[in-house]
Design a protein around this motif. Structure first.
Motif, PDB file in Angstrom:
ATOM      1  N   VAL A 172      27.867  76.814  51.146  1.00  0.00           N
ATOM      2  CA  VAL A 172      27.751  75.696  50.202  1.00  0.00           C
ATOM      3  C   VAL A 172      28.086  74.405  50.918  1.00  0.00           C
ATOM      4  CG1 VAL A 172      28.601  74.689  48.063  1.00  0.00           C
ATOM      5  CG2 VAL A 172      28.262  77.154  48.236  1.00  0.00           C
ATOM      6  N   HIS A 173      29.291  74.307  51.367  1.00  0.00           N
ATOM      7  CA  HIS A 173      29.701  73.150  52.143  1.00  0.00           C
ATOM      8  C   HIS A 173      30.610  73.645  53.236  1.00  0.00           C
ATOM      9  CE1 HIS A 173      33.602  73.507  50.203  1.00  0.00           C
ATOM     10  NE2 HIS A 173      32.991  73.532  49.047  1.00  0.00           N
ATOM     11  N   TRP A 174      31.024  72.762  54.113  1.00  0.00           N
ATOM     12  CA  TRP A 174      31.621  73.259  55.335  1.00  0.00           C
ATOM     13  C   TRP A 174      32.971  73.907  55.130  1.00  0.00           C
ATOM     14  CZ3 TRP A 174      35.229  72.536  59.320  1.00  0.00           C
ATOM     15  CH2 TRP A 174      36.325  71.759  58.933  1.00  0.00           C
ATOM     16  N   GLY A 175      33.582  73.749  53.951  1.00  0.00           N
ATOM     17  CA  GLY A 175      34.843  74.441  53.718  1.00  0.00           C
ATOM     18  C   GLY A 175      34.697  75.946  53.801  1.00  0.00           C
ATOM     19  N   GLU A 176      33.477  76.405  53.573  1.00  0.00           N
ATOM     20  CA  GLU A 176      33.155  77.809  53.827  1.00  0.00           C
ATOM     21  C   GLU A 176      33.021  77.971  55.348  1.00  0.00           C
ATOM     22  OE1 GLU A 176      32.463  78.645  49.647  1.00  0.00           O
ATOM     23  OE2 GLU A 176      32.217  80.048  51.307  1.00  0.00           O
ATOM     24  N   THR A 177      33.003  79.206  55.777  1.00  0.00           N
ATOM     25  CA  THR A 177      32.858  79.454  57.215  1.00  0.00           C
ATOM     26  C   THR A 177      31.562  78.846  57.726  1.00  0.00           C
ATOM     27  OG1 THR A 177      34.123  81.484  57.053  1.00  0.00           O
ATOM     28  CG2 THR A 177      32.702  81.242  58.965  1.00  0.00           C
ATOM     29  N   LEU A 178      31.705  78.168  58.869  1.00  0.00           N
ATOM     30  CA  LEU A 178      30.559  77.534  59.505  1.00  0.00           C
ATOM     31  C   LEU A 178      30.048  78.465  60.601  1.00  0.00           C
ATOM     32  CD1 LEU A 178      29.577  74.603  58.923  1.00  0.00           C
ATOM     33  CD2 LEU A 178      30.786  73.908  60.965  1.00  0.00           C
ATOM     34  N   TYR A 179      28.747  78.732  60.613  1.00  0.00           N
ATOM     35  CA  TYR A 179      28.141  79.579  61.640  1.00  0.00           C
ATOM     36  C   TYR A 179      27.282  78.711  62.554  1.00  0.00           C
ATOM     37  CZ  TYR A 179      29.544  83.474  58.700  1.00  0.00           C
ATOM     38  OH  TYR A 179      30.288  84.364  57.958  1.00  0.00           O
ATOM     39  N   PHE A 180      27.413  78.962  63.858  1.00  0.00           N
ATOM     40  CA  PHE A 180      26.712  78.135  64.841  1.00  0.00           C
ATOM     41  C   PHE A 180      25.634  78.910  65.564  1.00  0.00           C
ATOM     42  CE2 PHE A 180      28.740  74.013  65.286  1.00  0.00           C
ATOM     43  CZ  PHE A 180      29.917  74.179  64.579  1.00  0.00           C
ATOM     44  N   GLY A 181      24.581  78.189  65.968  1.00  0.00           N
ATOM     45  CA  GLY A 181      23.609  78.717  66.911  1.00  0.00           C
ATOM     46  C   GLY A 181      24.149  78.584  68.328  1.00  0.00           C
ATOM     47  N   SER A 182      23.394  79.071  69.286  1.00  0.00           N
ATOM     48  CA  SER A 182      23.865  79.081  70.674  1.00  0.00           C
ATOM     49  C   SER A 182      23.537  77.795  71.423  1.00  0.00           C
ATOM     50  CB  SER A 182      23.294  80.288  71.416  1.00  0.00           C
ATOM     51  OG  SER A 182      21.903  80.273  71.317  1.00  0.00           O
ATOM     52  N   GLY A 183      22.829  76.883  70.774  1.00  0.00           N
ATOM     53  CA  GLY A 183      22.660  75.562  71.353  1.00  0.00           C
ATOM     54  C   GLY A 183      21.357  75.342  72.096  1.00  0.00           C
ATOM     55  N   THR A 184      20.977  74.070  72.191  1.00  0.00           N
ATOM     56  CA  THR A 184      19.860  73.622  73.036  1.00  0.00           C
ATOM     57  C   THR A 184      20.434  72.602  74.015  1.00  0.00           C
ATOM     58  OG1 THR A 184      18.131  73.914  71.365  1.00  0.00           O
ATOM     59  CG2 THR A 184      17.709  72.300  73.108  1.00  0.00           C
ATOM     60  N   ARG A 185      20.243  72.881  75.306  1.00  0.00           N
ATOM     61  CA  ARG A 185      20.735  71.951  76.326  1.00  0.00           C
ATOM     62  C   ARG A 185      19.621  71.000  76.700  1.00  0.00           C
ATOM     63  NH1 ARG A 185      25.089  71.643  79.580  1.00  0.00           N
ATOM     64  NH2 ARG A 185      25.841  73.665  78.860  1.00  0.00           N
ATOM     65  N   LEU A 186      19.872  69.709  76.464  1.00  0.00           N
ATOM     66  CA  LEU A 186      18.865  68.684  76.730  1.00  0.00           C
ATOM     67  C   LEU A 186      19.129  68.001  78.065  1.00  0.00           C
ATOM     68  CD1 LEU A 186      16.514  66.832  75.828  1.00  0.00           C
ATOM     69  CD2 LEU A 186      18.206  65.396  74.697  1.00  0.00           C
ATOM     70  N   THR A 187      18.090  67.929  78.893  1.00  0.00           N
ATOM     71  CA  THR A 187      18.141  67.181  80.148  1.00  0.00           C
ATOM     72  C   THR A 187      17.043  66.128  80.112  1.00  0.00           C
ATOM     73  OG1 THR A 187      18.925  69.127  81.354  1.00  0.00           O
ATOM     74  CG2 THR A 187      17.979  67.335  82.661  1.00  0.00           C
ATOM     75  N   VAL A 188      17.414  64.889  80.431  1.00  0.00           N
ATOM     76  CA  VAL A 188      16.440  63.799  80.428  1.00  0.00           C
ATOM     77  C   VAL A 188      16.268  63.280  81.850  1.00  0.00           C
ATOM     78  CG1 VAL A 188      15.834  61.553  79.472  1.00  0.00           C
ATOM     79  CG2 VAL A 188      17.115  63.189  78.073  1.00  0.00           C
ATOM     80  N   LEU A 189      15.043  63.325  82.330  1.00  0.00           N
ATOM     81  CA  LEU A 189      14.778  62.931  83.724  1.00  0.00           C
ATOM     82  C   LEU A 189      14.421  61.446  83.834  1.00  0.00           C
ATOM     83  CD1 LEU A 189      12.662  66.028  84.744  1.00  0.00           C
ATOM     84  CD2 LEU A 189      15.089  65.647  85.134  1.00  0.00           C
TER      85      LEU A 189
END
Lengths: 113, 109
Positions: free
Chosen positions: A96-113
């Motif tokens: 519902v809102h973040w007071g509930e457990t927050l679940y995360f993805g493993s991320g996207t690593r951004l590189t800008v050349l």
């Protein structure tokens, strides 16, 4: 159980390019979040969404757009990639809102050349 | 200024020692959570503790709301506890969440 899937895991772009990061969750969670994590730092909130088609700006929304067209997906667009925004972008969801457990993805690593 | 400050920034322990991590925040928190981030980068929620004391396994969190501080105690540390511990607060239940920079814990065998 459920899972949050972020794509791509690694994203390389040119300065000034428009880049899109995607996030899918199968928890059937209402709220989804996008965070940016710079090296050695905590997370900063870019955008969040409490339901389909809802968008709320976080503290770091300038230079980004977001889209929540379906309950299960939340995408983030870097409107014009800059070298100083190389970071890991993390997607999260909660029931519902973040007071509930927050679940995360493993991320996207951004590189800008 | 920074909403959430964590200390120490880094901590090195021998296996079996206890760890005490601190989180101080600059405004009233309606919610507070502790997260663990593995060396590979994935984040998991450990405890939600806006006030009082909570235990789970070897973890104990104590939050004193009026003093705007929370602690995370890890007993009998193990090498697998190594990683970064992040504290996060929600000030007004409006989903605006502030994270600290974390405490990097290294547990040596």
């Amino acid at each position: 159980g459920g899972i949050i899937t972020q794509t791509p895991k690694f994203l390389i772009g040119q300065e000034g390019q428009k880049l899109t990061l995607k996030c899918q969750q199968n928890f059937n969670h209402d709220t989804m979040y996008w965070y940016r994590q710079d090296s050695g730092k905590g997370l900063r909130l870019i955008y969040y969404s409490i339901t389909e088609n809802d968008l709320q700006k976080g503290d770091l929304s300038e230079g980004y757009d977001a889209s929540r067209e379906k309950k299960s997906s939340f995408s983030l667009t870097v409107t014009s990639a800059q070298k100083n925004e190389m970071a890991v972008f993390l997607c999260a969801s909660s029931r519902v809102h973040w007071g509930e457990t927050l679940y995360f993805g493993s991320g996207t690593r951004l590189t800008v050349l | 200024g920074q909403q959430v400050q964590q200390s120490p920034a880094s901590l090195v322990l021998q296996e079996g020692e206890n760890a005490e991590l601190q989180c101080n925040f600059s405004s009233t928190a309606t919610q507070l959570q502790w997260f663990y981030q593995s060396p590979g980068g994935s984040l998991v929620s450990l405890l939600s503790n806006p006030s009082g004391t909570k235990h789970t396994g070897r973890l104990t969190s104590t939050t004193v709301t009026k003093e705007r501080r929370s602690s995370l105690h890890i007993s009998s540390s193990q090498t697998t506890d190594s990683g970064t511990y992040l504290c996060a607060i929600d000030r007004n239940s409006n989903n605006r969440i502030f994270f600290g920079d974390g405490t990097q814990l290294v547990v040596k065998p």
